[in-house]
Design an enzyme around this catalytic site. Structure first.
Site, PDB file in Angstrom:
ATOM      1  N   HIS A  56      42.632  12.076  68.064  1.00 45.45           N
ATOM      2  CA  HIS A  56      44.031  12.452  67.937  1.00 45.45           C
ATOM      3  C   HIS A  56      44.895  11.724  68.959  1.00 45.45           C
ATOM      4  O   HIS A  56      44.398  11.176  69.953  1.00 45.45           O
ATOM      5  CB  HIS A  56      44.188  13.965  68.113  1.00 45.45           C
ATOM      6  CG  HIS A  56      43.692  14.758  66.942  1.00 45.45           C
ATOM      7  ND1 HIS A  56      43.790  16.128  66.859  1.00 45.45           N
ATOM      8  CD2 HIS A  56      43.087  14.372  65.790  1.00 45.45           C
ATOM      9  CE1 HIS A  56      43.282  16.545  65.718  1.00 45.45           C
ATOM     10  NE2 HIS A  56      42.841  15.504  65.058  1.00 45.45           N
ATOM     11  N   GLU A  58      47.061  12.895  71.162  1.00 43.73           N
ATOM     12  CA  GLU A  58      47.144  13.473  72.499  1.00 43.73           C
ATOM     13  C   GLU A  58      45.986  13.025  73.381  1.00 43.73           C
ATOM     14  O   GLU A  58      46.180  12.670  74.556  1.00 43.73           O
ATOM     15  CB  GLU A  58      47.163  15.007  72.420  1.00 43.73           C
ATOM     16  CG  GLU A  58      48.376  15.576  71.710  1.00 43.73           C
ATOM     17  CD  GLU A  58      48.149  15.835  70.238  1.00 43.73           C
ATOM     18  OE1 GLU A  58      48.655  16.844  69.723  1.00 43.73           O
ATOM     19  OE2 GLU A  58      47.438  15.009  69.586  1.00 43.73           O
ATOM     20  N   ALA A 170      61.122  -7.615  25.864  1.00 46.16           N
ATOM     21  CA  ALA A 170      60.483  -7.041  24.673  1.00 46.16           C
ATOM     22  C   ALA A 170      59.064  -7.578  24.484  1.00 46.16           C
ATOM     23  O   ALA A 170      58.195  -6.895  23.949  1.00 46.16           O
ATOM     24  CB  ALA A 170      61.328  -7.338  23.443  1.00 46.16           C
ATOM     25  N   ARG A 190      53.637  -0.029  50.442  1.00 46.11           N
ATOM     26  CA  ARG A 190      52.272   0.350  50.077  1.00 46.11           C
ATOM     27  C   ARG A 190      51.457   0.701  51.320  1.00 46.11           C
ATOM     28  O   ARG A 190      50.726   1.693  51.354  1.00 46.11           O
ATOM     29  CB  ARG A 190      51.574  -0.801  49.347  1.00 46.11           C
ATOM     30  CG  ARG A 190      52.014  -1.047  47.930  1.00 46.11           C
ATOM     31  CD  ARG A 190      51.270  -2.254  47.354  1.00 46.11           C
ATOM     32  NE  ARG A 190      51.679  -2.549  45.985  1.00 46.11           N
ATOM     33  CZ  ARG A 190      51.247  -3.594  45.287  1.00 46.11           C
ATOM     34  NH1 ARG A 190      50.373  -4.439  45.834  1.00 46.11           N
ATOM     35  NH2 ARG A 190      51.667  -3.798  44.047  1.00 46.11           N
ATOM     36  N   ASP A 206      48.985  -5.273  33.034  1.00 43.90           N
ATOM     37  CA  ASP A 206      49.130  -6.205  34.154  1.00 43.90           C
ATOM     38  C   ASP A 206      47.822  -6.551  34.865  1.00 43.90           C
ATOM     39  O   ASP A 206      47.772  -7.539  35.586  1.00 43.90           O
ATOM     40  CB  ASP A 206      50.106  -5.633  35.188  1.00 43.90           C
ATOM     41  CG  ASP A 206      51.499  -5.401  34.628  1.00 43.90           C
ATOM     42  OD1 ASP A 206      51.821  -6.018  33.593  1.00 43.90           O
ATOM     43  OD2 ASP A 206      52.258  -4.619  35.220  1.00 43.90           O
ATOM     44  N   LEU A 210      46.815  -4.463  43.242  1.00 39.17           N
ATOM     45  CA  LEU A 210      47.466  -3.406  44.025  1.00 39.17           C
ATOM     46  C   LEU A 210      47.103  -3.437  45.512  1.00 39.17           C
ATOM     47  O   LEU A 210      47.187  -2.424  46.194  1.00 39.17           O
ATOM     48  CB  LEU A 210      47.137  -2.019  43.451  1.00 39.17           C
ATOM     49  CG  LEU A 210      47.590  -1.747  42.012  1.00 39.17           C
ATOM     50  CD1 LEU A 210      47.084  -0.383  41.558  1.00 39.17           C
ATOM     51  CD2 LEU A 210      49.102  -1.829  41.894  1.00 39.17           C
ATOM     52  N   ARG A 213      49.306  -7.853  50.538  1.00 40.74           N
ATOM     53  CA  ARG A 213      49.221  -9.302  50.714  1.00 40.74           C
ATOM     54  C   ARG A 213      50.451  -9.789  51.470  1.00 40.74           C
ATOM     55  O   ARG A 213      51.530  -9.202  51.409  1.00 40.74           O
ATOM     56  CB  ARG A 213      49.149 -10.010  49.350  1.00 40.74           C
ATOM     57  CG  ARG A 213      47.966  -9.582  48.498  1.00 40.74           C
ATOM     58  CD  ARG A 213      47.901 -10.354  47.182  1.00 40.74           C
ATOM     59  NE  ARG A 213      49.069 -10.141  46.333  1.00 40.74           N
ATOM     60  CZ  ARG A 213      49.214  -9.090  45.521  1.00 40.74           C
ATOM     61  NH1 ARG A 213      48.294  -8.137  45.490  1.00 40.74           N
ATOM     62  NH2 ARG A 213      50.281  -8.981  44.770  1.00 40.74           N
ATOM     63  N   GLU A 301      53.706   3.206  41.473  1.00 35.20           N
ATOM     64  CA  GLU A 301      54.391   2.015  40.985  1.00 35.20           C
ATOM     65  C   GLU A 301      54.428   1.940  39.455  1.00 35.20           C
ATOM     66  O   GLU A 301      54.566   0.863  38.894  1.00 35.20           O
ATOM     67  CB  GLU A 301      53.742   0.764  41.577  1.00 35.20           C
ATOM     68  CG  GLU A 301      53.858   0.690  43.096  1.00 35.20           C
ATOM     69  CD  GLU A 301      53.501  -0.665  43.661  1.00 35.20           C
ATOM     70  OE1 GLU A 301      53.998  -1.682  43.132  1.00 35.20           O
ATOM     71  OE2 GLU A 301      52.732  -0.708  44.627  1.00 35.20           O
ATOM     72  N   GLY A 303      53.478   3.043  35.263  1.00 40.27           N
ATOM     73  CA  GLY A 303      54.640   2.584  34.536  1.00 40.27           C
ATOM     74  C   GLY A 303      55.598   3.669  34.101  1.00 40.27           C
ATOM     75  O   GLY A 303      55.623   4.781  34.649  1.00 40.27           O
TER      76      GLY A 303
END
Length: 369
Positions: A56, A58, A170, A190, A206, A210, A213, A301, A303
């Protein structure tokens, strides 16, 4: 307390809060606490909760201060713990070090402490001052408070959209809606959370990895994918990066055995959930499961369907929206799925926290009302 000492307390506590921020996303299931040991107006010890929650703040600050801690003031962003776990309670460590005064930003809602740490310090003859920079501390420890009081992690939803609220054309093209500065800031965001979360549709569309970087950080948050059937891309970036960053898959109990076996053998951690009557994953149950596992904050993130589901269930605590200076039109993919709102009074409401320029884009950040 005179105005001068109040100002000094506030200054040192804000410094302790800044120090504690270094641990954000790294200390779960414990909060990222900052602690300063101050004597004669000088900082002689600094500590922040270590990765994985031990040791911790402290105990680290006291170790740095050494014998100088005797008669000093400790500034702690959260009430010192008062229970025996893997280590003795920090309240006892402060007493044994001989500090004369402890200044605390926020009480700890954990029932194992909840005022008992303060009481133990006072019983030992130590002067205790509380509620210094309390609003800032409440924001800093909001994820920990959420898990302790509501059993789930804080949910921070991020959207990156065109001016007309679209996240893809589209045809599905979405790289890149926002500029490099906004994308870099997303990586920083992140890194300040325990986990990054997306839905199965985004994973399929996609195949993102994740990971963090281009920000010089060796830390990698967990990746969480909500996928009822575990119908996720195999052999792609998501799977290839499991050795770099842990992958947790929250799935339905009806997920095919073969898919469960495949992802388990690939190194993913599987979390089965009972589905709702409609056959979907119940989002509150999913977050409760993540809270039970110790997570205190999740950076979502997308969709659009997952974002809408979280909003509809009143599970979004913070919202960050990157707006790019482009337009796609009605045929583009909207940032949010259907919310089923017919009256404005039923719309989820947020209070603006910040609004700033990030490269060519605008970032607005909001808190749930």
């Amino acid at each position: 307390m005179n105005a001068a000492s109040q100002e000094e307390d506030l200054r040192f506590m804000r410094a302790a809060l800044t120090l504690g921020q270094r641990g954000q996303g790294r200390t779960w299931p414990n909060p990222a606490v900052g602690c300063l040991i101050v004597k004669d107006g000088l900082i002689i010890g600094r500590g922040v909760t270590a990765p994985s929650g031990r040791p911790h703040a402290e105990t680290q600050a006291l170790a740095q201060a050494g014998e100088g801690a005797r008669g000093a003031t400790a500034y702690v962003t959260l009430e010192p713990c008062n229970h025996h776990g893997q280590t003795p309670p920090c309240s006892m460590a402060l007493i044994e070090a001989g500090v004369a005064r402890v200044v605390i930003a926020q009480d700890d809602p954990d029932p194992r402490t909840a005022g008992q740490g303060i009481a133990r310090l006072r019983d030992a003859g130590i002067s205790v001052t509380t509620d210094i920079a309390a609003p800032e501390a409440a924001q800093a420890h909001a994820g920990f408070f959420m898990r302790v009081t509501r059993g789930r992690p804080l949910v921070h939803l991020k959207l990156a959209t065109t001016l007309d609220g679209r996240i893809a054309t589209a045809s599905g093209e979405s790289r890149w809606i926002t500029g490099p500065e906004a994308r870099r800031m997303t990586h920083v965001m992140r890194g300040c959370h325990d986990a990054v979360m997306i839905g199965a549709a985004t994973a399929r569309a996609d195949d993102p990895d994740l990971t963090l970087r281009d920000i010089g950080s060796p830390h990698q948050p967990l990746r969480v994918i909500l996928s009822r059937r575990l119908d996720l891309p195999r052999g792609g970036r998501l799977q290839a990066s499991i050795a770099k960053a842990p992958l947790w898959l929250v799935h339905g109990q009806d997920a095919p055995h073969e898919a469960c076996a495949y992802w388990g053998e690939a190194g993913a951690h599987l979390i089965p959930l009972a589905q709702s009557q409609g056959g979907h994953l119940e989002l509150n149950a999913a977050l409760q499961a993540l809270g039970d596992a110790g997570l205190t904050s999740v950076f979502c993130e997308g969709g659009g369907a997952l974002a809408a589901g979280l909003l509809s269930a009143d599970l979004v605590d913070r919202l960050s929206v990157f707006s790019a200076g482009s337009l796609i039109g009605a045929e583009g993919k909207p940032a949010l799925g259907a919310l089923g709102i017919s009256e404005l009074a039923a719309a989820p409401r947020f209070s603006r926290l910040t609004h700033r320029v990030v490269g060519a884009d605008i970032l607005s950040q909001w808190l749930r009302v």
